[in-house]
Write an enzyme that holds these catalytic residues in place. Structure first.
Site, PDB file in Angstrom:
ATOM      1  N   GLU A   1      22.266  -5.124 -21.990  1.00  0.00           N
ATOM      2  CA  GLU A   1      22.402  -6.616 -22.527  1.00  0.00           C
ATOM      3  C   GLU A   1      21.462  -7.059 -23.686  1.00  0.00           C
ATOM      4  OE1 GLU A   1      24.789  -9.603 -20.451  1.00  0.00           O
ATOM      5  OE2 GLU A   1      25.338  -8.044 -19.047  1.00  0.00           O
TER       6      GLU A   1
ATOM      7  N   GLY B   1       0.829  -1.403  -0.115  1.00  0.00           N
ATOM      8  CA  GLY B   1       0.070   0.020   0.114  1.00  0.00           C
ATOM      9  C   GLY B   1       0.895   1.413  -0.093  1.00  0.00           C
TER      10      GLY B   1
HETATM   11  C1  LIG Z   1      22.121   1.094 -16.556  1.00  0.00           C
HETATM   12  C2  LIG Z   1      22.815   0.926 -17.461  1.00  0.00           C
HETATM   13  C3  LIG Z   1      23.952  -0.032 -17.695  1.00  0.00           C
HETATM   14  C4  LIG Z   1      24.521  -0.643 -18.944  1.00  0.00           C
HETATM   15  N1  LIG Z   1      25.588  -1.038 -18.846  1.00  0.00           N
HETATM   16  C5  LIG Z   1      26.500  -1.377 -20.078  1.00  0.00           C
HETATM   17  C6  LIG Z   1      27.696  -1.968 -20.333  1.00  0.00           C
HETATM   18  O1  LIG Z   1      28.267  -2.145 -19.245  1.00  0.00           O
HETATM   19  N2  LIG Z   1      28.296  -1.967 -21.197  1.00  0.00           N
HETATM   20  C7  LIG Z   1      27.768  -1.659 -22.501  1.00  0.00           C
HETATM   21  O2  LIG Z   1      28.240  -1.726 -23.635  1.00  0.00           O
HETATM   22  N3  LIG Z   1      26.225  -1.133 -22.492  1.00  0.00           N
HETATM   23  C8  LIG Z   1      25.908  -0.950 -21.475  1.00  0.00           C
HETATM   24  N4  LIG Z   1      24.522  -0.284 -21.425  1.00  0.00           N
HETATM   25  C9  LIG Z   1      23.867  -0.168 -22.593  1.00  0.00           C
HETATM   26  C10 LIG Z   1      22.633  -0.763 -22.907  1.00  0.00           C
HETATM   27  O3  LIG Z   1      23.108  -2.064 -23.380  1.00  0.00           O
HETATM   28  C11 LIG Z   1      21.893  -0.206 -24.104  1.00  0.00           C
HETATM   29  O4  LIG Z   1      21.219   0.640 -23.244  1.00  0.00           O
HETATM   30  C12 LIG Z   1      20.870  -0.952 -24.710  1.00  0.00           C
HETATM   31  O5  LIG Z   1      21.408  -1.960 -25.455  1.00  0.00           O
HETATM   32  C13 LIG Z   1      19.955  -0.378 -25.500  1.00  0.00           C
HETATM   33  O6  LIG Z   1      20.661   0.558 -26.454  1.00  0.00           O
HETATM   34  P1  LIG Z   1      20.055   2.117 -26.461  1.00  0.00           P
HETATM   35  O7  LIG Z   1      19.987   2.630 -25.177  1.00  0.00           O
HETATM   36  O8  LIG Z   1      21.078   2.863 -27.523  1.00  0.00           O
HETATM   37  O9  LIG Z   1      18.535   1.996 -27.067  1.00  0.00           O
HETATM   38  P2  LIG Z   1      18.140   1.673 -28.750  1.00  0.00           P
HETATM   39  O10 LIG Z   1      18.738   0.897 -29.092  1.00  0.00           O
HETATM   40  O11 LIG Z   1      18.065   3.276 -29.174  1.00  0.00           O
HETATM   41  O12 LIG Z   1      16.855   1.405 -28.376  1.00  0.00           O
HETATM   42  C14 LIG Z   1      15.646   2.266 -28.270  1.00  0.00           C
HETATM   43  C15 LIG Z   1      14.242   1.363 -28.065  1.00  0.00           C
HETATM   44  O13 LIG Z   1      14.044   1.133 -29.782  1.00  0.00           O
HETATM   45  C16 LIG Z   1      13.901  -0.450 -29.687  1.00  0.00           C
HETATM   46  N5  LIG Z   1      14.470  -0.737 -30.644  1.00  0.00           N
HETATM   47  C17 LIG Z   1      15.838  -0.612 -31.438  1.00  0.00           C
HETATM   48  N6  LIG Z   1      15.868  -1.235 -32.392  1.00  0.00           N
HETATM   49  C18 LIG Z   1      14.880  -2.150 -32.926  1.00  0.00           C
HETATM   50  C19 LIG Z   1      14.767  -3.193 -33.826  1.00  0.00           C
HETATM   51  N7  LIG Z   1      15.427  -3.267 -34.655  1.00  0.00           N
HETATM   52  N8  LIG Z   1      13.263  -3.738 -33.616  1.00  0.00           N
HETATM   53  C20 LIG Z   1      12.484  -3.378 -32.522  1.00  0.00           C
HETATM   54  N9  LIG Z   1      12.559  -2.412 -31.653  1.00  0.00           N
HETATM   55  C21 LIG Z   1      14.087  -1.851 -31.748  1.00  0.00           C
HETATM   56  C22 LIG Z   1      14.572  -1.064 -28.560  1.00  0.00           C
HETATM   57  O14 LIG Z   1      14.094  -2.125 -28.057  1.00  0.00           O
HETATM   58  C23 LIG Z   1      14.320  -0.002 -27.417  1.00  0.00           C
HETATM   59  O15 LIG Z   1      13.028  -0.164 -26.682  1.00  0.00           O
HETATM   60  C24 LIG Z   1      23.761  -0.137 -20.148  1.00  0.00           C
HETATM   61  C25 LIG Z   1      22.736   0.697 -20.014  1.00  0.00           C
HETATM   62  C26 LIG Z   1      22.182   1.050 -18.786  1.00  0.00           C
HETATM   63  C27 LIG Z   1      20.972   1.949 -18.973  1.00  0.00           C
END
Ligand SMILES: Cc1cc2nc3c(=O)[nH]c(=O)nc-3n(C[C@H](O)[C@H](O)[C@H](O)COP(=O)(O)OP(=O)(O)OC[C@H]3O[C@@H](n4cnc5c(N)ncnc54)[C@H](O)[C@@H]3O)c2cc1C
Length: 388
Positions: free
Chosen positions: A372, A348
């Site tokens: 990931e 709650g």
């Molecule tokens: C707290 C945190 C820790 C992290 N740690 C690491 C780390 O240690 N090392 C590292 O290398 N990275 C790390 N990351 C990065 C993380 O892996 C990325 O944020 C993630 O892969 C998504 O990439 P983006 O943020 O650029 O989103 P985008 O790729 O821009 O995606 C945005 C949205 O679009 C959707 N989307 C994109 N392409 C498609 C498609 N082809 N079809 C359908 N939907 C799609 C995605 O599902 C998402 O909902 C971390 C991120 C955070 C927030």
């Protein structure tokens, strides 16, 4: 066939004696040493170095590192058990240990040379935190569109670019950094490098102020003509994409483990609370509507755990696990979001404030659907396997 001669594989959730002992020791550590610091670490967005040192002493920072290199010489499944147990108490510590084991140590074990293993594995098992740097501002899901470049010069590689969102960056002394040595070749130019914090031209930049897993550091990395010896290429030049794909396929099982630990933690808090909280002259656990919501949550958690354990055990058995790993991360992160939301609901108004532990777990759960590989990326992997 007689009952005695029937050969069946052991149940997935039945732990071997050493697995059970290991899990219990990590859980006990988490309750005694981590629990009292969770709120403070969340508020200050920091893990004290003393606690990291205790994680090394506990033996969870080099779980798969061979004993000859000072590690525990245990299995990938042990890493999963450690991440699950730690995340039950604090998912920020869960991910710190997860990145160390399932990405950094894992990549070195698989792709390192005798030389790099000798130089880095003992340190990773005893004092050095590792980080894994693939993502950039412009390339997340499309990770191989990275802009970071590496050029060979004077017997070394010079790395230029910026990495974003790098977990453990504040604490780490060793970074696996991906950069492209030959952009014309597309993803076939991507190369993985072992970069030490002290290498010239390497800087850890701004730290992100996050919704959840706040104690886990997430920072930008700056590579300004950063000089990396040739001997620090991890795997082959131009084969970094393989290093990334294969380690992340395994890494996401670790994220599944983080999510089931976190969900177990939230469910445990909810189960205790509903037996104490009284309304209408009864405990709220007496209401069937509440009982059914808890039963649904427990069922989803069990399903998620089976997916995670199966993917991990397939990996240790050297069987294909690509879809299973994607499914376990997809489902466990969805279940964790639902279960932590239910925990807040059952508390709650008390669930909405920081004096109780469930609002934090609710905030922490969301990341499981993002890093990931986002949930859409997991669905893409599963669909590809389904449709060929
Ligand atoms: C707290 C945190 C820790 C992290 N740690 C690491 C780390 O240690 N090392 C590292 O290398 N990275 C790390 N990351 C990065 C993380 O892996 C990325 O944020 C993630 O892969 C998504 O990439 P983006 O943020 O650029 O989103 P985008 O790729 O821009 O995606 C945005 C949205 O679009 C959707 N989307 C994109 N392409 C498609 C498609 N082809 N079809 C359908 N939907 C799609 C995605 O599902 C998402 O909902 C971390 C991120 C955070 C927030």
């Amino acid at each position: 066939m007689s009952q005695e001669s029937l050969q069946t594989a052991p149940p997935l959730t039945l732990l071997a004696e050493d697995e059970q002992l290991f899990r219990n020791s990590v859980l006990e550590f988490a309750e005694q040493r981590i629990r009292p610091q969770v709120r403070d670490m969340d508020e200050h967005a920091k893990v004290p170095r003393a606690l990291i040192d205790e994680l090394f002493e506990l033996g969870v920072m080099g779980i798969e590192v061979p004993e000859a290199h000072g590690g525990a010489g245990a299995s990938f499944f042990h890493s999963v058990l450690a991440v699950e147990a730690l995340s039950q108490v604090d998912p920020s510590i869960g991910v710190l240990v997860d990145v160390q084991n399932t990405l950094v140590v894992n990549a070195l074990l698989r792709w390192g040379t005798d030389d790099t293993r000798r130089r880095y594995l003992p340190a990773l098992a005893s004092r050095t935190v590792g980080a894994y740097a693939l993502s950039e501002a412009g390339s997340g899901s499309d990770a191989f569109a990275m802009a970071a470049r590496a050029a060979e010069r004077d017997g070394a590689f010079r790395l230029t670019g910026r990495k974003l969102w790098i977990t453990n960056a504040n604490e780490a002394d060793l970074f696996i950094v991906f950069a492209n040595v030959n952009p014309e070749a597309g993803y076939r130019g991507i190369t993985a490098f072992l970069v030490e914090r002290g290498f010239p031209g390497f800087t850890v930049g701004k730290k992100e102020d996050k919704l959840g897993i706040r104690a886990s550091s997430t920072c930008e990395l700056l590579l300004e003509d950063c000089s990396v010896p040739k001997a620090n290429v991890l795997g082959e030049v131009g084969k970094g994409y393989k290093v990334a794909i294969e380690t992340l396929n395994e890494g996401r099982i670790g994220i599944g483990a983080q999510m089931i630990g976190l969900a177990q933690g939230a469910l445990g808090h909810a189960l205790r609370y509903v037996r104490e909280r009284r309304q209408f002259g009864k405990t709220i656990a007496d209401f069937q509507a509440v009982q059914f919501q808890l039963a649904q949550a427990a069922t989803e958690l069990e399903a998620a755990r089976l997916l995670v354990y199966n993917a991990a055990r397939l990996r240790d058995a050297r069987r294909p696990f690509l879809s299973e790993a994607a499914m376990c991360k997809l489902y466990s992160s969805q279940a964790a979001e639902r279960i932590t939301s239910l925990a807040v609901q059952l508390f709650g108004g008390y669930g909405y404030v920081k004096d109780y532990p469930v609002e934090k777990l609710y905030r922490d759960a969301k990341i499981g659907q993002i890093y990931e590989g986002t949930s859409n990326m997991q669905l893409q992997t599963i669909a590809k396997q389904l449709l060929g």
